[in-house]
Enzyme design. Structure first.
Site, PDB file in Angstrom:
ATOM      1  N   ARG A 150       4.611   0.737  -6.934  1.00 40.68           N
ATOM      2  CA  ARG A 150       4.556  -0.237  -5.826  1.00 40.68           C
ATOM      3  C   ARG A 150       3.476  -1.289  -6.058  1.00 40.68           C
ATOM      4  O   ARG A 150       3.433  -2.300  -5.369  1.00 40.68           O
ATOM      5  CB  ARG A 150       4.286   0.478  -4.493  1.00 40.68           C
ATOM      6  CG  ARG A 150       5.393   1.404  -4.055  1.00 40.68           C
ATOM      7  CD  ARG A 150       4.871   2.477  -3.118  1.00 40.68           C
ATOM      8  NE  ARG A 150       4.418   1.930  -1.855  1.00 40.68           N
ATOM      9  CZ  ARG A 150       5.174   1.885  -0.743  1.00 40.68           C
ATOM     10  NH1 ARG A 150       6.406   2.344  -0.786  1.00 40.68           N
ATOM     11  NH2 ARG A 150       4.721   1.411   0.381  1.00 40.68           N
ATOM     12  N   CYS A 153       0.841  -1.199   0.000  1.00 44.60           N
ATOM     13  CA  CYS A 153       0.000   0.000   0.000  1.00 44.60           C
ATOM     14  C   CYS A 153       0.878   1.252   0.000  1.00 44.60           C
ATOM     15  O   CYS A 153       2.030   1.221   0.371  1.00 44.60           O
ATOM     16  CB  CYS A 153      -0.881   0.021   1.255  1.00 44.60           C
ATOM     17  SG  CYS A 153      -1.912  -1.423   1.420  1.00 44.60           S
ATOM     18  N   ASN A 208      -1.035   1.359   6.009  1.00 47.51           N
ATOM     19  CA  ASN A 208      -0.201   0.414   5.263  1.00 47.51           C
ATOM     20  C   ASN A 208       0.386  -0.532   6.303  1.00 47.51           C
ATOM     21  O   ASN A 208       0.991  -0.090   7.273  1.00 47.51           O
ATOM     22  CB  ASN A 208       0.919   1.165   4.530  1.00 47.51           C
ATOM     23  CG  ASN A 208       1.820   0.218   3.742  1.00 47.51           C
ATOM     24  OD1 ASN A 208       1.438  -0.928   3.494  1.00 47.51           O
ATOM     25  ND2 ASN A 208       2.991   0.681   3.369  1.00 47.51           N
ATOM     26  N   GLY A 209       0.152  -1.832   6.137  1.00 45.89           N
ATOM     27  CA  GLY A 209       0.712  -2.801   7.089  1.00 45.89           C
ATOM     28  C   GLY A 209      -0.294  -3.905   7.359  1.00 45.89           C
ATOM     29  O   GLY A 209      -1.281  -4.058   6.651  1.00 45.89           O
ATOM     30  N   GLU A 219      17.648 -23.329  -8.039  1.00 47.04           N
ATOM     31  CA  GLU A 219      17.227 -21.919  -7.992  1.00 47.04           C
ATOM     32  C   GLU A 219      18.413 -20.985  -8.216  1.00 47.04           C
ATOM     33  O   GLU A 219      18.323 -20.006  -8.956  1.00 47.04           O
ATOM     34  CB  GLU A 219      16.534 -21.623  -6.664  1.00 47.04           C
ATOM     35  CG  GLU A 219      16.148 -20.174  -6.443  1.00 47.04           C
ATOM     36  CD  GLU A 219      15.183 -19.615  -7.494  1.00 47.04           C
ATOM     37  OE1 GLU A 219      14.632 -20.397  -8.301  1.00 47.04           O
ATOM     38  OE2 GLU A 219      15.014 -18.389  -7.530  1.00 47.04           O
ATOM     39  N   TRP A 260      -2.765  -2.324  -1.736  1.00 42.41           N
ATOM     40  CA  TRP A 260      -2.346  -3.650  -2.236  1.00 42.41           C
ATOM     41  C   TRP A 260      -3.030  -4.633  -1.282  1.00 42.41           C
ATOM     42  O   TRP A 260      -2.606  -4.790  -0.139  1.00 42.41           O
ATOM     43  CB  TRP A 260      -0.833  -3.753  -2.184  1.00 42.41           C
ATOM     44  CG  TRP A 260      -0.269  -5.118  -2.446  1.00 42.41           C
ATOM     45  CD1 TRP A 260       0.018  -6.074  -1.525  1.00 42.41           C
ATOM     46  CD2 TRP A 260       0.091  -5.680  -3.707  1.00 42.41           C
ATOM     47  NE1 TRP A 260       0.519  -7.187  -2.117  1.00 42.41           N
ATOM     48  CE2 TRP A 260       0.576  -6.989  -3.463  1.00 42.41           C
ATOM     49  CE3 TRP A 260       0.033  -5.228  -5.017  1.00 42.41           C
ATOM     50  CZ2 TRP A 260       1.015  -7.827  -4.477  1.00 42.41           C
ATOM     51  CZ3 TRP A 260       0.474  -6.072  -6.025  1.00 42.41           C
ATOM     52  CH2 TRP A 260       0.959  -7.353  -5.754  1.00 42.41           C
ATOM     53  N   LYS A 277      18.566 -18.318 -11.256  1.00 41.38           N
ATOM     54  CA  LYS A 277      18.821 -16.883 -11.040  1.00 41.38           C
ATOM     55  C   LYS A 277      19.975 -16.411 -11.916  1.00 41.38           C
ATOM     56  O   LYS A 277      19.911 -15.397 -12.589  1.00 41.38           O
ATOM     57  CB  LYS A 277      19.142 -16.630  -9.559  1.00 41.38           C
ATOM     58  CG  LYS A 277      17.964 -16.700  -8.642  1.00 41.38           C
ATOM     59  CD  LYS A 277      17.074 -15.492  -8.669  1.00 41.38           C
ATOM     60  CE  LYS A 277      15.848 -15.517  -9.487  1.00 41.38           C
ATOM     61  NZ  LYS A 277      14.919 -16.589  -9.494  1.00 41.38           N
ATOM     62  N   HIS A 306      27.457 -39.500 -12.315  1.00 48.49           N
ATOM     63  CA  HIS A 306      26.573 -39.999 -13.402  1.00 48.49           C
ATOM     64  C   HIS A 306      26.571 -39.061 -14.598  1.00 48.49           C
ATOM     65  O   HIS A 306      25.680 -39.132 -15.441  1.00 48.49           O
ATOM     66  CB  HIS A 306      25.158 -40.183 -12.846  1.00 48.49           C
ATOM     67  CG  HIS A 306      25.106 -41.126 -11.685  1.00 48.49           C
ATOM     68  ND1 HIS A 306      25.119 -42.489 -11.821  1.00 48.49           N
ATOM     69  CD2 HIS A 306      25.122 -40.872 -10.359  1.00 48.49           C
ATOM     70  CE1 HIS A 306      25.110 -43.054 -10.619  1.00 48.49           C
ATOM     71  NE2 HIS A 306      25.101 -42.096  -9.712  1.00 48.49           N
ATOM     72  N   LYS A 332       7.458 -11.138 -16.579  1.00 50.83           N
ATOM     73  CA  LYS A 332       7.265 -11.331 -15.137  1.00 50.83           C
ATOM     74  C   LYS A 332       6.210 -12.396 -14.882  1.00 50.83           C
ATOM     75  O   LYS A 332       6.286 -13.141 -13.923  1.00 50.83           O
ATOM     76  CB  LYS A 332       6.859 -10.013 -14.468  1.00 50.83           C
ATOM     77  CG  LYS A 332       6.707 -10.101 -12.956  1.00 50.83           C
ATOM     78  CD  LYS A 332       7.987 -10.544 -12.286  1.00 50.83           C
ATOM     79  CE  LYS A 332       7.834 -10.792 -10.798  1.00 50.83           C
ATOM     80  NZ  LYS A 332       9.002 -11.495 -10.219  1.00 50.83           N
ATOM     81  N   GLU A 379      19.100 -16.602 -15.831  1.00 54.00           N
ATOM     82  CA  GLU A 379      18.029 -15.759 -16.384  1.00 54.00           C
ATOM     83  C   GLU A 379      18.388 -14.275 -16.371  1.00 54.00           C
ATOM     84  O   GLU A 379      17.806 -13.499 -17.119  1.00 54.00           O
ATOM     85  CB  GLU A 379      16.701 -15.993 -15.668  1.00 54.00           C
ATOM     86  CG  GLU A 379      16.621 -15.533 -14.240  1.00 54.00           C
ATOM     87  CD  GLU A 379      15.209 -15.688 -13.677  1.00 54.00           C
ATOM     88  OE1 GLU A 379      14.225 -15.518 -14.415  1.00 54.00           O
ATOM     89  OE2 GLU A 379      15.096 -16.016 -12.486  1.00 54.00           O
TER      90      GLU A 379
HETATM   91  C1  AGP Z   1      11.790 -16.823 -11.706  1.00 51.51           C
HETATM   92  O1  AGP Z   1      12.838 -15.941 -11.395  1.00 51.51           O
HETATM   93  C2  AGP Z   1      11.169 -16.535 -13.045  1.00 51.51           C
HETATM   94  N1  AGP Z   1      10.761 -15.189 -13.153  1.00 51.51           N
HETATM   95  C3  AGP Z   1      10.095 -17.540 -13.425  1.00 51.51           C
HETATM   96  O2  AGP Z   1      10.701 -18.806 -13.404  1.00 51.51           O
HETATM   97  C4  AGP Z   1       8.851 -17.588 -12.506  1.00 51.51           C
HETATM   98  O3  AGP Z   1       9.188 -18.125 -11.257  1.00 51.51           O
HETATM   99  C5  AGP Z   1       7.815 -18.504 -13.171  1.00 51.51           C
HETATM  100  O4  AGP Z   1       7.461 -17.932 -14.409  1.00 51.51           O
HETATM  101  C6  AGP Z   1       6.562 -18.706 -12.319  1.00 51.51           C
HETATM  102  O5  AGP Z   1       5.904 -17.487 -12.143  1.00 51.51           O
HETATM  103  P1  AGP Z   1       4.721 -17.422 -11.042  1.00 51.51           P
HETATM  104  O6  AGP Z   1       5.348 -17.716  -9.720  1.00 51.51           O
HETATM  105  O7  AGP Z   1       4.185 -16.028 -11.136  1.00 51.51           O
HETATM  106  O8  AGP Z   1       3.695 -18.460 -11.403  1.00 51.51           O
END
Ligand code: AGP
Length: 613
Positions: free
Chosen positions: A27, A2, A98-99, A485, A74, A489, A508, A608, A492
């Protein structure tokens, strides 16, 4: 999250506050509202959707007044509707907040017992009712606000107006930011959740601290401690940021800002989900009864990308702690295989955006087969949230950077709470064991904070390796998903090829890749796999691989291994290592990408939220 903007002074506060709310749009929010005091009356105007809808709604009304308070919401408690939008008004008292008020249900019930009637589903509305009660008991406006806030457990930044004290505006904060700015005219003050909202009007700011309240009138401003009423002397700071820098709170990228927000985001995700004495969890908000939790025979988790990695960690927790079979599927695979799902299956969909097409499709397929659905989601009322029978929201706040960071650690936090809820209902852990896990969870924000304080070490590590072509990430057990992960990171945002592998798989295949040009990240926390992991990184060293070891404080590295970087993390408890060990890997990826000169917040080819197949 928020946004709050407030103004008291000689100008018409309406355009000032609307301008400020516009500057906070980055935000993320789902509704907006404004309250204007004019000739002893406070008018409130609210609308769902973007600020534009509110501006359209009030455009013809030539609104004028001061003080004025405004809000972009939010949604965390209560759907994004006009009734739940702020400001909330009750008997002449108007609040924007906000909170998260952790004990709002308890306060709401107490107030309802006194005959109070609520018009929204929000936690915020209890504040206006508490202030009204204190006023009715004879307190003046400032005393009524502080008495009300001393009843609250949780986090808040708020602004309050009162029709019977038209010359006053009051703000206060606890664990949720609030910045005050001095106007160019005497008796002119601006308040906002974040600096961008103020830059058009002033660069002389005061940061309110936790437990402080500020009372503004045309005659001046007074800042006092909420608990003792003692006046506080505050330093006026000059802000030199440009507006773009200010949106990132001075961080170079949203991703870095969001990495550093993780202690607060994890803490916020715990708020309101622990029982009174913090010895257990309380996920009654999901709406499943203990009998329902016990009725599930198995769990299927469906997700994509980083969210899938969170599901992989949860599998270990669910099986080890809640003793329930758990399978994790990439959503795009689940939706096309013939999954063994039925009425006794709980299918958990993990999605930051709540709009990922494959995850939605997988959940619909599970629903078709009779399963119960639970969402772990960061966006209230998103498609995934609306589709599922229950939702456990992460309270990470909007995540702007495409590479998911704080959403991931808050997903893990929510999944660990879910595990403890199931373990409680299924009595697979004793009350003492549950309490120990909760205590470890409560220490986590601090442990993450300590890693963030050492960010420079990761930046230096990135400097040494940002020109390589390939990385290998190795880990075992419930940290293996963190190797995945960490690799995701890096790839990507820096476009360096990286792979995560279970360390036991070295022989393996991946061991063929090892040479002096190959940095190998090894997660070696103090857990049941440590001895095996040491063997694995000795295999890497024996082939001249370059080791980047992340471990606890007691790891002894054989003297003959001299080509390595070693980052030591504190001990948090085996089950919670994934939430801590991912943080240095996020920073390593971030600094590598910065050195590579890529678009860190908007990496090439990525979105995103992947709302198409
Ligand atoms: C992660 O850094 C990526 N942006 C991507 O793998 C993301 O996690 C994936 O597209 C899933 O998105 P979501 O959590 O909004 O479903």
């Amino acid at each position: 999250m928020c946004g709050i903007v407030a103004y008291l002074g000689p100008k018409n506060g309406v355009p000032v506050v609307l301008d400020g709310l516009r500057k906070l749009e980055y935000r993320g929010y789902d509704s907006a509202g404004i309250a204007i005091l004019n000739q002893g009356r406070i008018a409130i105007h609210r609308s769902v959707g973007k600020l534009f809808s509110l501006e359209e709604k009030i455009r013809e009304q030539q609104l004028d007044g001061s003080p004025v308070i405004g809000h972009t919401r939010w949604a965390t408690h209560g759907r994004p509707t006009e009734a739940n939008a702020h400001p909330h008004k009750h008997e002449g008292v108007v609040v924007v907040h906000n909170g998260i008020i952790e004990n709002y249900l308890e306060l709401r019930r107490e107030l309802q017992d006194y005959g109070h009637v609520f018009s929204s589903e929000t936690d915020t509305e209890v504040l206006s009712h508490l202030i009204v009660r204190a006023l009715a008991a004879g307190a003046d406006f400032a005393a009524a606000v502080s008495q009300a806030l001393l009843r609250v457990r949780g986090t808040y930044a708020l602004a309050v107006l009162y029709e019977k004290a038209p010359e006053k505006m009051i703000v206060a904060r606890q664990s949720s930011p609030l910045v005050l700015a001095l106007g160019g005219n005497p008796g002119e003050y601006f308040v906002a959740s974040d600096i961008p909202a103020l830059l058009n009007w002033s660069r002389e700011v005061i940061f309110l601290d936790d437990g402080e309240m500020a009372v503004f009138t045309a005659a001046g401003m007074k800042i006092v401690g909420l608990d003792d009423g003692q006046e506080q002397k505050k330093e006026v700071r000059r802000i030199s940021w440009d507006p773009i820098m200010a949106e990132k709170s001075g961080y170079r990228h949203f991703m870095l800002k969001e990495i550093f927000e993780q202690p607060e985001a994890v803490g916020n995700t715990l708020l309101g989900r622990l029982n009174e004495d913090r010895s257990g969890v309380d996920l009654s908000e999901i709406g499943f009864s203990p009998e329902q939790w016990r009725s599930f025979r198995d769990i299927k988790i469906v997700a994509c990308g980083t969210s899938w990695h969170a599901g992989l960690v949860a599998k270990y927790w669910l099986e080890n702690l809640a003793r329930i079979p758990a399978e994790v599927d990439i959503a795009s695979e689940f939706r096309y295989r013939d999954p063994m799902v039925g009425p006794e299956t709980l299918v958990v969909g993990i999605s930051q955006s709540g709009e990922t097409a494959d995850t939605l499709a997988a959940l619909r397929e599970a629903r078709r087969r009779g399963a119960s659905l639970l969402a772990i989601c960061n966006v209230m009322e998103s498609s995934v949230a609306r589709l599922c029978d229950g939702v456990l929201y992460t309270h990470a706040g909007p995540e702007i950077g495409v590479a998911s960071t704080k959403a991931f650690t808050t997903q893990l936090t929510a999944l660990f709470l879910l595990t403890l809820e199931l373990a409680t209902a299924r009595r697979s852990l004793s009350a003492v064991q549950i309490s120990q896990q909760v205590k470890a969870l409560l220490r986590l924000p601090q442990a993450i904070e300590k890693v963030l304080e050492r960010a420079l070490e990761l930046e230096l590590m990135a400097r040494r390796y940002h020109q390589v072509d390939d990385y290998l990430y190795l880990a075992r057990g419930l940290n293996f998903p963190i190797a995945l992960e960490g690799a995701l990171k890096l790839k990507e945002i820096s476009y360096i090829h990286a792979e995560g592998y279970p360390a036991g798989e070295m022989k393996h295949g991946p061991i063929a890749l090892i040479d002096e040009a190959m940095p190998v990240v090894v997660l070696a926390p103090p857990d049941r796999h440590l001895e095996k992991i040491v063997g694995n990184f000795q295999e890497v060293a024996a082939r001249d691989g370059r080791l980047l070891i992340f471990s606890g404080p007691d790891l002894e590295i054989p003297a003959e291994i001299d080509k390595l970087d070693h980052f030591i993390l504190e001990v948090v408890g085996e089950e919670l290592n994934p939430l801590l060990y991912v943080v240095p890997l996020q920073l390593l990826a971030y600094y590598t990408a910065v050195l590579k000169g890529t678009d860190v917040d908007q990496p090439r080819n990525l979105a995103k939220s992947v709302t198409v197949e």
